[in-house]
Design a protein around this motif. Structure first.
Motif, PDB file in Angstrom:
ATOM      1  N   LEU A 720     -17.844  29.294 -34.232  1.00  0.00           N
ATOM      2  CA  LEU A 720     -17.651  29.180 -32.781  1.00  0.00           C
ATOM      3  C   LEU A 720     -17.314  27.995 -32.843  1.00  0.00           C
ATOM      4  N   HIS A 722     -16.718  25.837 -29.155  1.00  0.00           N
ATOM      5  CA  HIS A 722     -17.479  25.636 -27.736  1.00  0.00           C
ATOM      6  C   HIS A 722     -17.782  26.468 -27.302  1.00  0.00           C
ATOM      7  N   LYS A 723     -18.954  25.638 -26.672  1.00  0.00           N
ATOM      8  CA  LYS A 723     -20.225  26.353 -25.683  1.00  0.00           C
ATOM      9  C   LYS A 723     -20.485  25.203 -24.789  1.00  0.00           C
ATOM     10  N   GLU A 724     -20.167  26.808 -23.420  1.00  0.00           N
ATOM     11  CA  GLU A 724     -20.926  25.661 -22.152  1.00  0.00           C
ATOM     12  C   GLU A 724     -21.870  25.584 -21.994  1.00  0.00           C
ATOM     13  N   HIS A 749     -20.940  31.090 -21.683  1.00  0.00           N
ATOM     14  CA  HIS A 749     -19.977  31.556 -22.226  1.00  0.00           C
ATOM     15  C   HIS A 749     -20.062  30.194 -23.582  1.00  0.00           C
ATOM     16  N   VAL A 750     -19.347  30.637 -24.654  1.00  0.00           N
ATOM     17  CA  VAL A 750     -18.526  30.369 -25.586  1.00  0.00           C
ATOM     18  C   VAL A 750     -17.357  31.022 -25.786  1.00  0.00           C
ATOM     19  N   SER A 751     -16.733  30.262 -27.128  1.00  0.00           N
ATOM     20  CA  SER A 751     -15.386  30.766 -27.361  1.00  0.00           C
ATOM     21  C   SER A 751     -15.501  29.688 -28.919  1.00  0.00           C
ATOM     22  N   PHE A 793     -29.344  31.054 -26.085  1.00  0.00           N
ATOM     23  CA  PHE A 793     -28.835  29.996 -25.903  1.00  0.00           C
ATOM     24  C   PHE A 793     -28.923  28.939 -27.269  1.00  0.00           C
ATOM     25  N   LEU A 796     -26.938  28.785 -30.878  1.00  0.00           N
ATOM     26  CA  LEU A 796     -25.442  28.861 -31.149  1.00  0.00           C
ATOM     27  C   LEU A 796     -25.193  27.115 -30.665  1.00  0.00           C
ATOM     28  N   HIS A 797     -24.484  27.000 -31.513  1.00  0.00           N
ATOM     29  CA  HIS A 797     -23.780  25.489 -31.560  1.00  0.00           C
ATOM     30  C   HIS A 797     -22.152  25.235 -32.060  1.00  0.00           C
ATOM     31  N   PRO A 798     -21.329  24.374 -31.402  1.00  0.00           N
ATOM     32  CA  PRO A 798     -19.906  24.748 -31.897  1.00  0.00           C
ATOM     33  C   PRO A 798     -19.812  23.818 -33.062  1.00  0.00           C
ATOM     34  N   TYR A 973     -21.577  20.805 -22.908  1.00  0.00           N
ATOM     35  CA  TYR A 973     -22.281  20.794 -23.578  1.00  0.00           C
ATOM     36  C   TYR A 973     -23.048  19.957 -24.248  1.00  0.00           C
TER      37      TYR A 973
END
Length: 1194
Positions: A720, A722-724, A749-751, A793, A796-798, A973
């Protein structure tokens, strides 16, 4: 009537035929008696009892009654019942009415019971007798209880005229069949052989001589002797280490000064326990002196040939052994310390009789006696788990411990030395017992014995288990899961939840309960004797109760005046006043509650708000847990686990809706509260909830499907990047056929980047990754979460690795990513190879590159921008990331709302966070503002002053005053790193010289300095409308148009002072109450001056430079202006002061440094030129006259 009488002989004949069939089937051949003769005998017994009722109706036989076998009773009678052959209907109704209005009597059944009374269970070895009684026929055996027993009754056939049957579902802790309660002595069907006693007198020993024999090794030690005496004490039936026994004590009937103990452990003699009655006299034959394991003294014990008989003076004579005792050589057993004669100083105690009126906690052995006392039977082993004890039963208690007050209630508690005798059966139909009651008995007994709990601690344990059970069972956890231990002996969930508290006050194994010492030794020692007042340990309140308590405390301490700066509150207009009241918070530490609460609930993830919650049967409570120090994020697999926390902080955020015209009308407004808890996982005990179905290792709350076909389960590792933020977006699944939803959907959303190819389930692990073509290029993926999937939510962490598991999806989904509504063109422009909508049944777990052979471990920390990039970046639209501590939180109100409404009547639309940047090269922290604006609610939990937060991808902006600030965007984030301290650290402002604030490196934002007022540059005094902030002339609002809803007005003032401290100059702006201090006016003088200003509404004085003529603004007479001019040039104002201030030019301001300028000072007639740094602009926080000692020392 005549016709019915003619039918009676036929009915009687049919009834007699049924009796014959019943006896033939159920009593032959166990009764060695001819069937016809046995039938006649049984019928005669029934007739005799039936005739005694007096309500036969002219019938010879009870034709409405039928015989029932043991097996039929057990298999067909599923409800409690009673049968009384000798009672008429009127007698039964009278008996039923005696038990009370709010109780239900046992229903009556017309059944006849016939059977053999025995102490031997069917098909068991005679050595397996445990003292229980049974009724037996050909169909089986059924346990029974009776009030009095004659030994001669055993093995004989009886008709039971009055009895009740309690099925197993109504028994306390029963795992087997039901039981019978025999209300009156049974009627023998066949004549009993009466025991006429011995033909020759028995030579017996009395207790005084018998106790002396225990001290000597005489020739009587191996002989079997007979003992006679009055029954002084009778213990309960005790089962330890697979052996059942009881101990009785005989004393002298004439003088109860001593008694002698006798242990009965022969299986066939255990039934004596039903025969013996304290106060009666008995003879026990063929006793011998023995030593029992675990006890250091000798004791009398029965032998296999021993018998019990009532004491009859005509059949006994005393055995004189005094001469032989005097000739014997004393040889006591070795014992540590001095040896004491094993005798009891018998103390006559009042016998307590009472009726059980309520079951307080059956599995814990707690009952209410006579509506006044608490009866605790947990410290005594009751035969058959006390199955007869229910409301209405009558008990006799001997040698019990009495406690005047335990938590305000008097308590009776017998130990193993005490006696609980049954004196009357209950007439009531008790409630059906819960099927988990036996598990409750086991866990209470296990805690009591393993930890040697005293009575106060045991009662607390019972209460704590009740609280835990009411919180979790049966919706979140089954009773059996909570109470039952595992097959390996591991403690159950309920016991594990109590372990941290009990370990501190009663660690396991500190002492072992010695049964023999508890019953035999004087002085008496048992767990009940070691009583001490217990300090409140902790409680397990429901989450709803904890929230309600937090609301009450937040309301009790809420005072609007304390939330506003004093005395500045008197100068605030309505819009500012209500805005400052719109948000406040209070943090309640768990240590302030009494007794300290334990936070307990199942950890769940909300699919509506995205945050984590603790849940019990009363409701849910949002929570913000921080991971352990060894982890960087919370493991998603904790969803559905049971969390127990002692150290936590209950946060109450108050969002106030107020409409105060001014400070004078401040009252108690209604407000909305957000309540949640903060805790660290290091302080939590986390227990996985055992699954009753054993389908999957995942907790049930997560609602993960059972992975029944492992071959279809596929997964892929993801890094992961990036996380918005979580906010409402206009997303719609591509599978939907309808138009876009009218309301936006809460989503995020995440990327990230795929690590390797698709892996399939292989046993308990994952197989090798499949090749997916060119793996040299990064395969970026975009994941959309909305609906049920937003529960992920908080997990999840970058910078972290995760495994995305698809239980049942086509393999192409992880390869092509075709489940999103984004077009291929958009994917190409953004650089992503695929976009997936995370489905409700997809699973995310922590990933590890070790699962892929050859893959090097990847770890990414939190990326942070440098201080230079944040404060002096090249472009104002750049993005920065940093971690900082929140200093303050202020609600943001759009300007349009304030101007149109004039006050704060709507909810906050955003917040301004003032955070402090840490820099190693600086001595102080640098504040910077972060704006979180609409449409970004719901705001994350935990954004409180003192909290440390990591921000990623904030937009860096520069204000029109050239100050740097940041905006939280939809692509930003944040992550909570550390909670605010329970006790905030106090710090004094640093004392500086003004020249220190002009260095190239940023200095402190808040500081204090000792200065001298050189001149007054301007003064403004005015009255404003509290509603619209227009100037009020003579107390009336000057705004044109519609009148304001209130005529309230507030005064305001400001003054600009030029100060210097010898190293530099500064222009200081003071406001409101600070102006009165700067002008040197006392409160009365200041109020008088402001009342004079009320007439013109506004008065202003401006002086461009020292010595210049002042400029006046305001329609007033010259006397007020002259007074202000004279006052501002007097020594009352131009004086030394101690100033606390805040820089108006913040360290985040983008400016070019000015060179020092040449300044001229005049010392008398001598002019002096020197270089001076540019003037500073300061905002006054407070000012006061310096203390004399400080002046002298400087």
């Amino acid at each position: 009537h005549h016709q019915s009488r003619t039918q009676v002989p036929g009915l009687e004949q049919a009834w007699l035929q049924a009796v014959h069939s019943f006896i033939q089937k159920n009593l032959i051949p166990i009764i060695k008696h001819p069937c016809i003769q046995l039938v006649e005998t049984v019928v005669d017994c029934v007739k005799a009892i039936w005739a005694s009722s007096g309500a036969t109706g002219g019938l010879n036989l009870p034709l409405s009654y039928s015989f029932v076998s043991v097996q039929e009773l057990k298999s067909h009678q599923h409800l409690p019942c009673c049968s009384h052959l000798a009672w008429s209907s009127t007698e039964y109704q009278t008996w039923a009415n005696k038990i009370g209005v709010n109780t239900i009597p046992l229903p009556r059944e017309r059944l006849l019971l016939l059977g053999i009374l025995t102490d031997l269970p069917v098909d068991l070895d005679p050595e397996c007798r445990d003292g229980s009684l049974y009724v037996k026929d050909n169909s089986g055996t059924l346990g029974c209880e009776l009030l009095d027993l004659d030994i001669s009754w055993l093995g004989h056939l009886f008709l039971f005229p009055s009895w009740s049957y309690i099925p197993p579902a109504w028994q306390q802790g029963s795992l087997g069949s039901g039981h019978l309660e025999l209300w009156c002595p049974p009627v023998p069907v066949l004549p009993l052989v009466l025991n006429r006693g011995p033909e020759t007198p028995i030579r017996v020993l009395y207790p005084e001589i018998a106790s002396q024999l225990l001290q000597h090794r005489s020739k009587f030690r191996r002989q079997q002797l007979h003992l006679a005496g009055q029954l002084i004490r009778l213990s309960t039936l005790i089962k330890t280490h697979g052996k059942t026994y009881f101990i009785l004590s005989l004393g002298e009937s004439s003088s109860a000064s001593t008694s002698v103990p006798i242990i009965v452990q022969i299986p066939r003699q255990l039934v004596w326990h039903h025969v013996l009655r304290p106060g009666c006299s008995y003879v026990l034959t063929n006793l011998q002196i023995s030593v029992i394991r675990g006890y250091s003294h000798r004791i009398w014990a029965t032998s296999p040939s021993s018998n019990l008989m009532p004491l009859d003076a005509e059949h006994i004579q005393e055995f004189n052994v005094e001469a032989l005792i005097s000739e014997a050589v004393p040889n006591p057993l070795p014992a540590s310390g001095s040896f004491q004669m094993l005798t009891y100083k018998v103390k006559k105690e009042e016998i307590k009789e009472g009726t059980v009126t309520k079951v307080l906690n059956g599995p814990a052995g707690l009952y209410e006696l006579d509506g006044q006392l608490c009866l605790c039977l947990a410290y005594q082993q009751l035969p058959n788990n006390g199955r007869t004890i229910r409301p209405g039963v009558q008990l006799e208690l001997l040698d019990v411990h009495f406690f005047h007050s335990v938590d305000g209630t008097p308590v009776l508690a017998p130990c193993l030395r005490g006696t609980v005798l049954l004196r009357g059966f209950s007439q009531q139909e008790s409630p059906k017992q819960s099927p988990h009651s036996f598990c409750g008995i086991v866990v209470h007994l296990r805690l009591l014995l393993e930890r040697h709990l005293g009575l106060p601690l045991y009662l607390w344990t019972v209460k704590a288990l009740e609280e835990i059970t009411s919180k979790l069972c049966p919706r979140l956890l089954r009773h059996r899961q909570l109470l039952q231990s595992s097959a390996s002996g591991t403690a159950g969930v309920g016991e594990l939840l109590l372990t941290p508290t009990l370990d501190a006050v009663a660690p396991p194994g500190i002492s072992i309960r010695n049964v023999y010492q508890e019953i035999l030794e004087d002085p008496h020692h048992c767990a009940l004797r070691e009583y001490s007042q217990l300090q409140p340990l902790c409680s397990f309140p429901t989450l709803a109760a904890l929230k309600e308590d937090g609301q009450h405390r937040a309301w009790a301490v809420f005072d609007p005046m304390t939330l506003l700066p004093l005395p500045e509150v008197t100068y605030l207009p309505s819009c500012v006043l209500n805005s400052r009241l719109s948000w406040s918070w209070i943090c309640l530490s768990s240590s302030i509650f009494q007794p300290p609460p334990v936070l307990l609930g199942v950890l769940v993830a909300s699919s509506h708000r995205g945050w984590l919650q603790l849940r019990d049967q009363s409701g849910s409570l949002p929570c913000l847990p921080l991971p352990k120090s060894s982890q960087v994020f919370i493991d998603p697999r904790l969803i559905g686990s049971l969390v127990r926390v002692e150290r936590f902080q209950l946060v109450v955020e108050r969002e106030v809706k107020s409409n105060f015209p001014s400070w004078k009308e401040l009252g108690m407004p209604g407000f909305i509260q957000d309540i949640y808890v903060l805790f660290y996982l290091d302080d939590a005990l986390i227990l996985p909830i055992p699954s009753p179905y054993n389908l999957t290792r995942r907790p049930p709350q997560a609602k993960f499907p059972c992975l029944e076909e492992p071959s279809k389960v596929q997964s892929r590792l993801l890094l992961l990047s990036h996380k918005e933020c979580l906010m409402k977006r206009n997303y719609q699944s591509s599978q939907s056929d309808g138009p876009l939803p009218p309301k936006h959907t809460l989503s995020f959303h995440v990327s990230g980047t795929w690590l390797g190819g698709i892996q399939r389930k292989d046993g308990d692990g994952w197989g090798l990754p499949e090749s997916l073509g060119d793996e040299s290029q990064d395969q970026k993926v975009f994941l959309l979460f909305f609906g049920q999937s937003i529960r992920w939510f908080e997990f999840l962490h970058p910078g972290q690795q995760y495994r995305l598991i698809l239980p049942n999806s086509p393999p192409s989904l992880l390869e092509e990513g075709d489940s999103s509504p984004l077009s291929q063109r958009i994917l190409e422009l953004t650089g992503y190879t695929s976009c997936l909508i995370v489905q409700d049944d997809w699973i995310l777990e922590p990933g590890n590159t070790q699962d892929i052979p050859g893959m090097v471990g990847i770890s990414k920390g939190l990326s942070e921008s440098s201080l230079t990039e944040i404060l002096s970046g090249s472009s104002p639209g750049s993005f920065v990331s940093f971690s900082a501590e929140i200093l303050s939180r202020t609600p943001c109100v759009p300007l349009t709302e304030t101007t149109q409404q004039g006050n704060f009547q709507t909810f906050q639309r955003g917040v301004k966070l003032t955070v402090a940047l840490d820099a190693a090269e600086l001595a102080s922290r640098i504040p910077i503002d972060v704006y979180i604006e609409a449409p970004h609610p719901p705001l994350p939990l935990g954004l409180l002053p003192g909290t440390r937060v990591y921000f990623q991808q904030l937009e860096r902006k520069v204000s029109r005053f050239q100050n740097v600030y940041c905006r939280f965007l939809p692509s930003s984030y944040l992550r909570i790193l550390c909670f605010p301290a329970e006790i905030p650290a106090s710090s004094n402002l640093p004392h500086v010289y003004l020249a220190e604030l002009q260095r190239d490196s940023p200095g402190p934002t808040w500081a204090s300095a000792s200065c001298h007022v050189v001149s007054v540059l301007s003064v403004q005094l005015f009255w404003l409308c509290a509603h619209c902030t227009s100037v009020c002339v003579q107390g009336q609002c000057s705004r044109q148009g519609l009148p304001c809803p209130t005529q309230a007005s507030v005064s305001q003032a400001n003054i600009r002072l030029l100060v210097e401290d010898g190293t530099g100059e500064a222009v200081v702006t003071c406001t409101n109450q600070q102006v009165a201090v700067a002008l040197g006016l006392c409160p009365a003088e200041w109020d008088t001056l402001m009342e004079l200003v009320r007439v013109p509404g506004r008065v202003a004085l401006h002086i461009s430079r020292p010595g210049a003529q002042p400029e006046f603004i305001g329609e007033t007479d010259g006397s007020l202006m002259l007074f202000l001019q004279t006052l501002c040039t007097s020594s009352r104002v131009l004086r030394p002061i101690h100033l606390s201030f805040e820089l108006e030019r913040k360290p985040t301001r983008v400016t070019t440094s000015e060179p020092p300028r040449l300044h001229r000072f005049q010392f008398g007639e001598i002019p002096v030129l020197t270089h001076m740094v540019p003037r500073l602009s300061l905002s006054c926080l407070s000012l006061r006259d310096p203390e004399v000692p400080h002046i002298l020392s400087s």
